[in-house]
Scaffold this motif. Structure first.
Motif, PDB file in Angstrom:
ATOM      1  N   ASP A 254      -4.246 -13.302   3.268  1.00 26.43           N
ATOM      2  CA  ASP A 254      -4.671 -12.357   4.302  1.00 26.43           C
ATOM      3  C   ASP A 254      -5.739 -11.384   3.818  1.00 26.43           C
ATOM      4  N   GLU A 255      -6.227 -11.592   2.562  1.00 26.13           N
ATOM      5  CA  GLU A 255      -7.257 -10.701   2.028  1.00 26.13           C
ATOM      6  C   GLU A 255      -8.603 -10.988   2.691  1.00 26.13           C
ATOM      7  N   THR A 256      -9.219  -9.946   3.251  1.00 26.93           N
ATOM      8  CA  THR A 256     -10.511 -10.123   3.933  1.00 26.93           C
ATOM      9  C   THR A 256     -11.693  -9.988   2.981  1.00 26.93           C
ATOM     10  N   ASN A 257     -11.430  -9.445   1.802  1.00 32.28           N
ATOM     11  CA  ASN A 257     -12.512  -9.272   0.828  1.00 32.28           C
ATOM     12  C   ASN A 257     -12.086  -9.851  -0.520  1.00 32.28           C
ATOM     13  N   LYS A 258     -11.977 -11.168  -0.552  1.00 33.87           N
ATOM     14  CA  LYS A 258     -11.581 -11.832  -1.796  1.00 33.87           C
ATOM     15  C   LYS A 258     -12.715 -11.745  -2.810  1.00 33.87           C
ATOM     16  N   LYS A 259     -12.382 -11.273  -3.998  1.00 35.70           N
ATOM     17  CA  LYS A 259     -13.455 -11.142  -4.986  1.00 35.70           C
ATOM     18  C   LYS A 259     -12.961 -11.412  -6.395  1.00 35.70           C
ATOM     19  N   VAL A 260     -13.886 -11.911  -7.217  1.00 32.20           N
ATOM     20  CA  VAL A 260     -13.641 -12.135  -8.641  1.00 32.20           C
ATOM     21  C   VAL A 260     -14.795 -11.487  -9.396  1.00 32.20           C
ATOM     22  N   VAL A 261     -14.468 -10.635 -10.341  1.00 35.59           N
ATOM     23  CA  VAL A 261     -15.484  -9.934 -11.132  1.00 35.59           C
ATOM     24  C   VAL A 261     -15.466 -10.499 -12.554  1.00 35.59           C
ATOM     25  N   ILE A 262     -16.627 -10.947 -13.015  1.00 34.37           N
ATOM     26  CA  ILE A 262     -16.744 -11.528 -14.359  1.00 34.37           C
ATOM     27  C   ILE A 262     -17.761 -10.725 -15.161  1.00 34.37           C
ATOM     28  N   SER A 263     -17.324 -10.239 -16.314  1.00 33.85           N
ATOM     29  CA  SER A 263     -18.206  -9.470 -17.193  1.00 33.85           C
ATOM     30  C   SER A 263     -18.240 -10.129 -18.562  1.00 33.85           C
ATOM     31  N   VAL A 264     -19.447 -10.371 -19.065  1.00 28.09           N
ATOM     32  CA  VAL A 264     -19.617 -10.992 -20.385  1.00 28.09           C
ATOM     33  C   VAL A 264     -20.543 -10.114 -21.225  1.00 28.09           C
ATOM     34  N   ASP A 265     -20.051  -9.706 -22.397  1.00 28.87           N
ATOM     35  CA  ASP A 265     -20.842  -8.869 -23.296  1.00 28.87           C
ATOM     36  C   ASP A 265     -20.894  -9.544 -24.668  1.00 28.87           C
ATOM     37  N   VAL A 266     -22.068 -10.100 -24.994  1.00 26.97           N
ATOM     38  CA  VAL A 266     -22.241 -10.828 -26.257  1.00 26.97           C
ATOM     39  C   VAL A 266     -22.782  -9.884 -27.319  1.00 26.97           C
ATOM     40  N   GLN A 267     -22.003  -9.752 -28.397  1.00 29.61           N
ATOM     41  CA  GLN A 267     -22.429  -8.950 -29.534  1.00 29.61           C
ATOM     42  C   GLN A 267     -22.619  -9.857 -30.746  1.00 29.61           C
ATOM     43  N   ARG A 268     -23.130  -9.290 -31.815  1.00 28.12           N
ATOM     44  CA  ARG A 268     -23.392 -10.075 -33.012  1.00 28.12           C
ATOM     45  C   ARG A 268     -22.100 -10.635 -33.603  1.00 28.12           C
ATOM     46  N   GLU A 269     -21.004  -9.859 -33.523  1.00 30.39           N
ATOM     47  CA  GLU A 269     -19.735 -10.272 -34.128  1.00 30.39           C
ATOM     48  C   GLU A 269     -18.879 -11.114 -33.190  1.00 30.39           C
ATOM     49  N   ALA A 270     -18.932 -10.822 -31.891  1.00 32.51           N
ATOM     50  CA  ALA A 270     -18.034 -11.493 -30.954  1.00 32.51           C
ATOM     51  C   ALA A 270     -18.534 -11.341 -29.525  1.00 32.51           C
ATOM     52  N   VAL A 271     -17.947 -12.125 -28.625  1.00 35.24           N
ATOM     53  CA  VAL A 271     -18.211 -11.969 -27.202  1.00 35.24           C
ATOM     54  C   VAL A 271     -16.935 -11.444 -26.550  1.00 35.24           C
ATOM     55  N   GLU A 272     -17.103 -10.496 -25.645  1.00 29.91           N
ATOM     56  CA  GLU A 272     -15.970  -9.957 -24.893  1.00 29.91           C
ATOM     57  C   GLU A 272     -16.152 -10.334 -23.432  1.00 29.91           C
ATOM     58  N   ILE A 273     -15.163 -11.019 -22.885  1.00 31.57           N
ATOM     59  CA  ILE A 273     -15.238 -11.518 -21.508  1.00 31.57           C
ATOM     60  C   ILE A 273     -14.079 -10.934 -20.716  1.00 31.57           C
ATOM     61  N   VAL A 274     -14.389 -10.375 -19.555  1.00 28.85           N
ATOM     62  CA  VAL A 274     -13.365  -9.815 -18.671  1.00 28.85           C
ATOM     63  C   VAL A 274     -13.454 -10.522 -17.324  1.00 28.85           C
ATOM     64  N   ILE A 275     -12.335 -11.069 -16.868  1.00 30.52           N
ATOM     65  CA  ILE A 275     -12.272 -11.736 -15.568  1.00 30.52           C
ATOM     66  C   ILE A 275     -11.188 -11.060 -14.744  1.00 30.52           C
ATOM     67  N   SER A 276     -11.594 -10.433 -13.631  1.00 34.14           N
ATOM     68  CA  SER A 276     -10.659  -9.694 -12.773  1.00 34.14           C
ATOM     69  C   SER A 276     -10.690 -10.249 -11.360  1.00 34.14           C
ATOM     70  N   ASP A 277      -9.554 -10.172 -10.689  1.00 32.78           N
ATOM     71  CA  ASP A 277      -9.490 -10.569  -9.280  1.00 32.78           C
ATOM     72  C   ASP A 277      -8.621  -9.568  -8.523  1.00 32.78           C
ATOM     73  N   ASN A 278      -8.693  -9.608  -7.213  1.00 30.95           N
ATOM     74  CA  ASN A 278      -7.851  -8.745  -6.376  1.00 30.95           C
ATOM     75  C   ASN A 278      -6.818  -9.596  -5.638  1.00 30.95           C
ATOM     76  N   GLY A 279      -6.276 -10.576  -6.369  1.00 23.15           N
ATOM     77  CA  GLY A 279      -5.353 -11.528  -5.769  1.00 23.15           C
ATOM     78  C   GLY A 279      -3.905 -11.082  -5.771  1.00 23.15           C
ATOM     79  N   MET A 280      -2.998 -12.063  -5.844  1.00 23.75           N
ATOM     80  CA  MET A 280      -1.573 -11.797  -5.688  1.00 23.75           C
ATOM     81  C   MET A 280      -0.987 -10.984  -6.839  1.00 23.75           C
ATOM     82  N   GLY A 281      -1.557 -11.104  -8.028  1.00 22.28           N
ATOM     83  CA  GLY A 281      -1.047 -10.358  -9.161  1.00 22.28           C
ATOM     84  C   GLY A 281       0.188 -11.011  -9.780  1.00 22.28           C
TER      85      GLY A 281
END
Length: 357
Positions: free
Chosen positions: A270-297
């Protein structure tokens, strides 16, 4: 227990005679006065324990053991020495050329116990080799089974899914009530299980292959691949990659593919604004990836269990394999994952993967 076959090599006939007299009733004994004669016996008799004197005219006991290490690796080797040669003994022991050394003149009980222990080591070595051969055979059978899943089983399944698509194109999908829909659901679920099984298998079998990873390209390809299941889900992507990243492209794709697929799959109906947010930050030592949603949880009590094989919450219609595969793949590449979630509020996964540059 069968009689232990022992070969004793010594250039002193008196020692050979004394050994025969003391142990002839306990072992099947073969003797030789030179390394060359001992070699001939090894070529004709299945010897289990070899005893050799260290000080022989043409070759030392240690050198003899080294010379037969490849041609006769199974017999367990005991060295008899009448003088202290610590350096040679240490080298032989460290390289596995001898099992034990005994000083001369020997003590009958000590030598008897050493032979028995050496034979036990021989039996254990043979049993281990047989187990390895059995495991290799089982592994080959598993390889053939996986090949069957990926080809012979999936081929007719793809054909069935193709027929469902033809029915849709001809406008007959609803002509038989919900039956076509049930067939499609079952076929998709079976296909999903097959794909996850293959992912799990390949993750365990495939060795790491480090290559350059372009996250802009990879993330977009995965979104295109999985978003067809729900066109109403909107993606917000932010990728910061100003440095080269090197990693296991196969496993990184498996990890992100499963998380993006889940973010789409577990949206609220019933969500009218389904969304997925993906953030990728590549550094010299490592990559940090964040994947968020507004789903069922996910319930707090389930957060520690979601990476367990086949774990499924009561409200979860998945297989219980996806997140388990994610965790296994991250373990292979020394990555880390953290999750936070609230029921009906959505879920956030944070992944850290070392840069292999």
């Amino acid at each position: 227990m069968s009689t232990i076959r022992v070969l004793y090599i010594d250039d002193e006939e008196n020692n050979l005679t004394a050994f025969k007299a003391g142990f002839r009733r306990q072992y099947e004994i073969y003797t030789a006065t030179s390394a060359a004669d001992g070699q001939k016996i090894l070529e004709n008799v299945d010897i289990q324990v070899i005893i050799a004197d260290q000080k022989m005219p043409k070759i030392t006991g240690v050198d003899f053991f080294k010379s037969i290490s490849k041609t006769h690796p199974d017999p367990v080797r005991i060295l008899l020495t009448g003088y202290t040669d610590i350096e040679a003994l240490a080298d032989a022991i460290n390289h596995g050329d001898i099992y034990r050394y005994i000083t001369k003149p020997w003590n009958d009980l000590e030598l008897h116990n050493s032979i028995k222990n050496a034979y036990d080591a021989y039996v254990a070595k043979i049993e281990l080799r047989d187990k390895i051969a059995e495991l290799e055979k089982t592994n080959d059978e598993l390889n053939r089974f996986i090949y069957s899943i990926s080809h012979e089983l999936r081929a007719p399944l793809v054909s069935a899914m193709g027929i469902v698509n033809v029915v849709k194109m001809e406008g007959l999908f609803d002509s038989c009530g919900e039956y076509w829909g049930l067939i499609e659901t079952c076929a998709n679920k079976l296909d999903y299980y097959i794909q996850k099984t293959l992912q799990y298998y390949k993750n365990h079998k495939t060795t790491s292959d480090i290559s350059s990873v372009d996250f802009n390209k990879l993330i977009q390809e995965l979104i295109d691949l999985y978003s067809y299941t729900d066109k109403d889900t909107h993606f917000h992507v932010e990728i910061r990659q100003n440095t080269e990243f090197y990693g296991d492209a196969f496993r990184i794709e498996v990890i992100l593919g499963n998380l993006i697929s889940n973010a789409i799959k577990y949206q609220k109906e019933d969500e009218t604004n389904k969304k997925v947010v993906i953030s990728v930050d590549v550094q010299r030592e490592a990559v940090e990836i964040v994947i968020s949603d507004n789903g069922m949880g996910i319930l707090n009590e389930h957060l520690e269990k979601i990476f367990t094989q086949f774990f499924k919450a009561k409200t979860n219609q998945g297989t219980g394999l996806g997140l388990f595969i994610v965790k296994e793949a991250l373990n292979k590449i020394n990555g880390k994952i953290a999750v936070s979630s609230g029921l009906s509020e959505g879920t956030t996964f944070k992944i850290t993967i070392p840069n292999g540059r």
